[in-house]
Design a protein around this motif. Structure first.
Motif, PDB file in Angstrom:
ATOM      1  N   PRO A 166      -5.706  35.202  46.620  1.00 44.61           N
ATOM      2  CA  PRO A 166      -5.368  36.288  45.716  1.00 44.61           C
ATOM      3  C   PRO A 166      -5.982  36.062  44.337  1.00 44.61           C
ATOM      4  CG  PRO A 166      -3.439  35.585  46.931  1.00 44.61           C
ATOM      5  CD  PRO A 166      -4.523  34.594  47.233  1.00 44.61           C
ATOM      6  N   MET A 167      -6.370  37.140  43.694  1.00 42.18           N
ATOM      7  CA  MET A 167      -7.101  37.048  42.434  1.00 42.18           C
ATOM      8  C   MET A 167      -6.179  36.974  41.222  1.00 42.18           C
ATOM      9  SD  MET A 167     -10.126  36.854  43.514  1.00 42.18           S
ATOM     10  CE  MET A 167     -10.974  36.930  41.950  1.00 42.18           C
ATOM     11  N   TYR A 168      -4.871  37.108  41.421  1.00 39.68           N
ATOM     12  CA  TYR A 168      -3.974  37.052  40.276  1.00 39.68           C
ATOM     13  C   TYR A 168      -2.679  36.345  40.668  1.00 39.68           C
ATOM     14  CZ  TYR A 168      -2.083  41.132  42.682  1.00 39.68           C
ATOM     15  OH  TYR A 168      -1.570  41.989  43.628  1.00 39.68           O
ATOM     16  N   ASP A 169      -2.059  35.714  39.662  1.00 33.73           N
ATOM     17  CA  ASP A 169      -0.884  34.881  39.916  1.00 33.73           C
ATOM     18  C   ASP A 169       0.342  35.691  40.310  1.00 33.73           C
ATOM     19  OD1 ASP A 169      -2.338  32.619  39.345  1.00 33.73           O
ATOM     20  OD2 ASP A 169      -1.778  32.607  37.222  1.00 33.73           O
ATOM     21  N   GLY A 170       0.376  36.957  39.936  1.00 38.36           N
ATOM     22  CA  GLY A 170       1.563  37.755  40.199  1.00 38.36           C
ATOM     23  C   GLY A 170       1.596  38.382  41.576  1.00 38.36           C
ATOM     24  N   TYR A 237      -0.595  34.341  53.963  1.00 36.75           N
ATOM     25  CA  TYR A 237      -0.565  32.921  54.327  1.00 36.75           C
ATOM     26  C   TYR A 237      -1.330  32.089  53.301  1.00 36.75           C
ATOM     27  CZ  TYR A 237      -1.294  28.620  56.963  1.00 36.75           C
ATOM     28  OH  TYR A 237      -1.328  27.291  57.356  1.00 36.75           O
ATOM     29  N   SER A 238      -2.475  32.610  52.874  1.00 33.86           N
ATOM     30  CA  SER A 238      -3.284  31.914  51.891  1.00 33.86           C
ATOM     31  C   SER A 238      -2.518  31.726  50.580  1.00 33.86           C
ATOM     32  CB  SER A 238      -4.580  32.689  51.637  1.00 33.86           C
ATOM     33  OG  SER A 238      -5.286  32.160  50.528  1.00 33.86           O
ATOM     34  N   HIS A 239      -1.884  32.805  50.133  1.00 34.46           N
ATOM     35  CA  HIS A 239      -1.150  32.744  48.876  1.00 34.46           C
ATOM     36  C   HIS A 239       0.039  31.771  48.978  1.00 34.46           C
ATOM     37  CE1 HIS A 239       0.621  34.115  45.076  1.00 34.46           C
ATOM     38  NE2 HIS A 239       1.777  34.166  45.724  1.00 34.46           N
ATOM     39  N   ILE A 240       0.803  31.879  50.051  1.00 36.24           N
ATOM     40  CA  ILE A 240       1.976  31.023  50.218  1.00 36.24           C
ATOM     41  C   ILE A 240       1.562  29.552  50.319  1.00 36.24           C
ATOM     42  CG2 ILE A 240       3.883  30.451  51.788  1.00 36.24           C
ATOM     43  CD1 ILE A 240       3.940  33.460  52.545  1.00 36.24           C
ATOM     44  N   SER A 241       0.476  29.269  51.048  1.00 36.21           N
ATOM     45  CA  SER A 241      -0.006  27.895  51.181  1.00 36.21           C
ATOM     46  C   SER A 241      -0.482  27.355  49.842  1.00 36.21           C
ATOM     47  CB  SER A 241      -1.138  27.819  52.201  1.00 36.21           C
ATOM     48  OG  SER A 241      -0.693  28.207  53.482  1.00 36.21           O
ATOM     49  N   ALA A 242      -1.176  28.209  49.062  1.00 39.86           N
ATOM     50  CA  ALA A 242      -1.676  27.778  47.748  1.00 39.86           C
ATOM     51  C   ALA A 242      -0.513  27.488  46.818  1.00 39.86           C
ATOM     52  CB  ALA A 242      -2.582  28.841  47.164  1.00 39.86           C
TER      53      ALA A 242
END
Length: 247
Positions: A166-170, A237-242
């Motif tokens: 994802p390109m943003y933290d929110g 999945y990518s965001h949660i793993s990161a």
């Protein structure tokens, strides 16, 4: 590297990289080296114990233990280490069924029993080498009878090329339950998307989407098609793993 397309029980076509003859031979040589080390160690310990106890019994016991390990080494390791001996693990290859699933105990036993033909008859290993060289997969005789083959365990698609960050933290995951998946699940989803892009066969996308929905017990929002659903699962999945890696 030779590849083979396998249709899974979910009617999904997945490409696997077939283990080459060189990898198989090196894996076998590593296992043989382990046998030699175990033999020398067992012989040494047996002799030392025999000298200490002034009995030949300990030497005989050492030989029996070594013989047991020699006979059941491959069978035991493949059953309990997901189709790998120590040599196979080092060479990053493993045994799978021809439908892409993990072999059952009966299949492991069958390919183990045919080691007598593959490696013991005529010149040691000659039958296995010839059959593997001329077969399509390639497979030794034990693999053909058991319905198994050897593949490389290194994924054809690396995770860093699969995951969309994802390109943003929110960013808020649409499907938080995607955290229940693992890297291999995401690799498989990505392979399905790639398969669709190459062939245009949307059946594989539908089948994979249904499988993920049933596994996670979720339903996508109205208007979200199966392709977008799978892409969103990868993204979540990518965001949660990161996020987990930063904790």
């Amino acid at each position: 590297m030779q590849t083979i397309k396998i249709t899974t029980s979910q009617n999904i076509d997945i490409d696997y990289e077939v283990a080459g003859l060189g990898e198989r031979i090196l894996a076998r040589l590593i296992d043989l080296a382990i046998f030699v080390i175990l033999f020398l160690l067992g012989l040494f310990l047996g002799i030392m114990a025999g000298i200490y106890a002034q009995s030949e019994t300990m030497v005989i016991v050492a030989y029996v233990v070594f013989l047991f390990i020699l006979v059941f080494y491959d069978l035991g390791f493949e059953i309990f280490m997901n189709g790998q001996s120590i040599g196979k693990r080092i060479m990053k290859i493993r045994v799978i069924s021809l439908n892409g699933s993990q072999p059952n105990v009966g299949q492991y036993v069958l390919r183990w029993l045919f080691r007598i033909v593959d490696f013991a008859l005529i010149e040691p290993g000659l039958v296995a080498l010839i059959v593997a060289a001329v077969s399509e997969k390639p497979q030794r005789l034990g693999d053909i009878v058991a319905g198994t083959m050897l593949i490389r365990t290194t994924p054809r698609t690396k995770m860093n090329s699969i995951v969309f960050m994802p390109m943003y933290d929110g960013y808020q995951p649409v499907f938080p339950l995607a955290a229940q998946l693992n890297d291999r699940d995401i690799e498989l989803i990505h392979e399905v998307i790639n398969s669709y892009q190459k062939t245009g066969n949307n059946v594989v996308v539908y089948n994979m989407a249904q499988r993920v929905k049933e596994h996670l017990g979720i339903q996508p929002p109205q208007g979200m098609n199966d392709m977008l659903f799978l892409q969103t699962i990868i993204k979540d999945y990518s965001h949660i793993s990161a996020q987990a890696d930063t904790l």
